[in-house]
Design an enzyme around this catalytic site. Structure first.
Site, mmCIF file in Angstrom:
data_model
loop_
_atom_site.group_PDB
_atom_site.id
_atom_site.type_symbol
_atom_site.label_atom_id
_atom_site.label_comp_id
_atom_site.label_asym_id
_atom_site.label_seq_id
_atom_site.Cartn_x
_atom_site.Cartn_y
_atom_site.Cartn_z
ATOM 1 N N TYR A 2 0.672 -1.095 -0.078
ATOM 2 C CA TYR A 2 0.195 -0.064 -0.055
ATOM 3 C C TYR A 2 0.904 1.113 -0.112
ATOM 4 C CZ TYR A 2 0.619 0.932 5.061
ATOM 5 O OH TYR A 2 0.736 1.243 6.333
ATOM 6 N N ASP A 5 25.248 3.316 -29.350
ATOM 7 C CA ASP A 5 25.244 2.283 -28.233
ATOM 8 C C ASP A 5 26.424 1.248 -28.374
ATOM 9 O OD1 ASP A 5 24.927 0.827 -25.851
ATOM 10 O OD2 ASP A 5 23.197 0.118 -26.579
HETATM 11 C C1 SPV Z 1 19.933 -1.082 -22.733
HETATM 12 O O1 SPV Z 1 19.110 -0.558 -22.324
HETATM 13 O O2 SPV Z 1 21.109 -0.463 -23.104
HETATM 14 C C2 SPV Z 1 20.144 -2.466 -22.749
HETATM 15 C C3 SPV Z 1 18.956 -3.513 -23.010
HETATM 16 O O3 SPV Z 1 21.207 -3.136 -22.644
HETATM 17 S S1 SPV Z 1 18.879 -3.547 -24.776
HETATM 18 O O4 SPV Z 1 18.808 -2.301 -25.316
HETATM 19 O O5 SPV Z 1 17.805 -4.162 -24.862
HETATM 20 O O6 SPV Z 1 20.039 -4.222 -25.110
HETATM 21 MG MG MG Z 2 22.893 -1.697 -22.885
#
Ligand code: SPV
Ligand code: MG
Length: 434
Positions: free
Chosen positions: A48, A209
């Site tokens: 809760y 990335d």
């Molecule tokens: C991220 O959020 O950087 C991840 C998850 O590593 S993914 O993008 O699905 O690889």
């Molecule tokens: Mg990642």
């Protein structure tokens, strides 16, 4: 002469922060008989409201040493019925403020249960100008410590059916995670934890990335999020880099109050797992990756800091057997939890893995990242033994189309009024952070 049996008085508290209102109730209760305190467990409280600052044991020690209290027992549910049937108290004592609160149905049940043995509910006028919620707000405004934050994830794992994480890539998104909650079907729902994503940390800086954003930059960015939040953080450390550097990464994260690191079993130039084309991406050997897990476990200061191993077998088109073999070996090497990743549109493979791994003697709590299989509900993850769910990129994906659309609208209309309806009023933005 036969000694008169003392009356039993039951009272329940979460009492994270003990104040004079609680003492007032306990004092009055002790005048009626021997006081048994039903202390709400972390699990009962999180059904809760937020996880309390103090854990069950810390709260229990406080109550056990109050002179008005005879005994402290756990109350595992918000509902008093189980404990009442167990103790059959003559009285239940409670502040009268629960009559018109979310607890009104629980109150009715208490009265009904007590009737079975002619017990009575005694209600004490609410102590004015004092409220745990208000005190908590004040404490929150002073922040938390790295040590307290770090320990929270483990506590949440034992208090919650599933720990819900959402991605934050800046302090504002951190604040959304910290402060957003809803009541749904009478239950309190919130995000438990912050996901520090390599994808959104990179994209929000205009970079791919692929580790172009270095660790120091990411930790500096994270510090700004830590400054305005108290919830635990799980850090996406890609593959952790070179094994020689890994201890320093682990120590930096732990020192900053991060609760867990996730390491993925890939080698070479990093590529985001959700890319269709994984050519060039290689999975690490089991031996190498187990060495990384061992090095990470060795580097941490306490085991409140969790090492989570992320398996990329399904991402790279490998079999269930490969994923299972890795899960078992990673677990034996010391991983505290296993993330099984997938970019399928449904959770079939992930659940097939979960079913088999759940039977393994090396089983560890499992983590899901349902970015592509987003129709899967949390309840299905829970049924399949998942303990952590990560909504990995949703704050950034929400912000980007909204910003792009506003930018285009201004270009098209050569003024901003046409898109005003899509914007927060300036007053709201001014008052957002006070
Ligand atoms: C991220 O959020 O950087 C991840 C998850 O590593 S993914 O993008 O699905 O690889
Ligand atoms: Mg990642």
């Amino acid at each position: 002469m036969k000694k008169k049996k003392k009356k039993i008085v039951y009272t329940a508290f979460s009492a994270d922060i003990l104040h004079e209102g609680h003492i007032n109730i306990l004092k009055k209760a002790s005048k009626l008989g021997e006081v048994i305190v039903g202390l709400l467990t972390d699990k009962a409280i999180t059904s809760y409201r937020k996880l309390p600052h103090l854990n069950y044991h810390q709260r229990e020690v406080v109550f056990k040493n109050i002179k008005f209290v005879k005994k402290v027992i756990p109350q595992h549910h918000l509902d008093f019925t189980k404990n009442l049937n167990l103790i059959k108290p003559n009285y239940v004592i409670h502040g009268d403020d629960w009559r018109n609160s979310d607890l009104r149905d629980i109150r009715k049940k208490v009265i009904k249960t007590l009737k079975k043995w002619s017990g009575k509910l005694v209600e004490i006028p609410y102590t004015k100008n004092i409220s745990s919620t208000k005190i908590k707000k004040e404490i929150l405004s002073t922040g938390t410590t790295p040590e307290i934050r770090k320990k929270k994830l483990k506590r949440l794992l034992s208090a919650k059916n599933i720990v819900r994480c959402l991605e934050a890539h800046n302090p504002l998104t951190g604040l959304i995670i910290e402060n957003t909650s809803i009541k749904s079907n009478g239950k309190f729902e919130e995000f438990d934890c912050i996901w520090s994503s390599s994808l959104t940390d990179s994209t929000s800086r205009g970079k791919p990335d692929n580790q172009s954003v270095d660790l120091s930059t990411r930790i500096n960015g994270l510090s700004e999020i830590l400054e305005v939040t108290t919830k635990p953080v799980i850090f996406d450390a890609d593959n952790g880099g070179r094994i020689e550097h890994l201890p320093y990464t682990i120590k930096s994260l732990e020192r900053n109050g991060v609760s867990a690191v996730i390491l993925e079993d890939k080698t070479g130039l990093k590529k985001n797992s959700l890319f269709k084309n994984q050519i060039g991406s290689k999975q690490d050997s089991i031996k190498n990756f187990c060495n990384k897990i061992r090095a990470s476990c060795k580097a941490r200061v306490s085991d409140d800091f969790l090492i989570i191993a992320r398996i990329e077998s399904f991402i790279l088109g490998k079999s269930l057997e490969d994923a299972l073999k890795r899960a078992n070996e990673y677990s034996k090497s010391g991983a505290d939890a296993i993330l099984i990743h997938s970019k399928d549109k449904n959770a079939k493979k992930v659940f097939a893995f979960a079913k088999k791994f759940s039977k393994s003697k090396n089983f560890k709590p499992m983590v899901a990242v349902p970015s592509t299989y987003s129709k899967t509900k949390e309840i299905e993850l829970i049924r399949n033994n998942f303990k952590i769910v990560i909504y990995a990129n949703h704050m950034l994906r929400a912000a980007y189309p909204a910003m792009l659309s506003v930018a285009k609208n201004i270009l098209k209309n050569k003024r901003s009024s046409n898109t005003e309806k899509n914007l927060s009023p300036i007053k709201e933005i001014l008052n957002l952070i006070i």
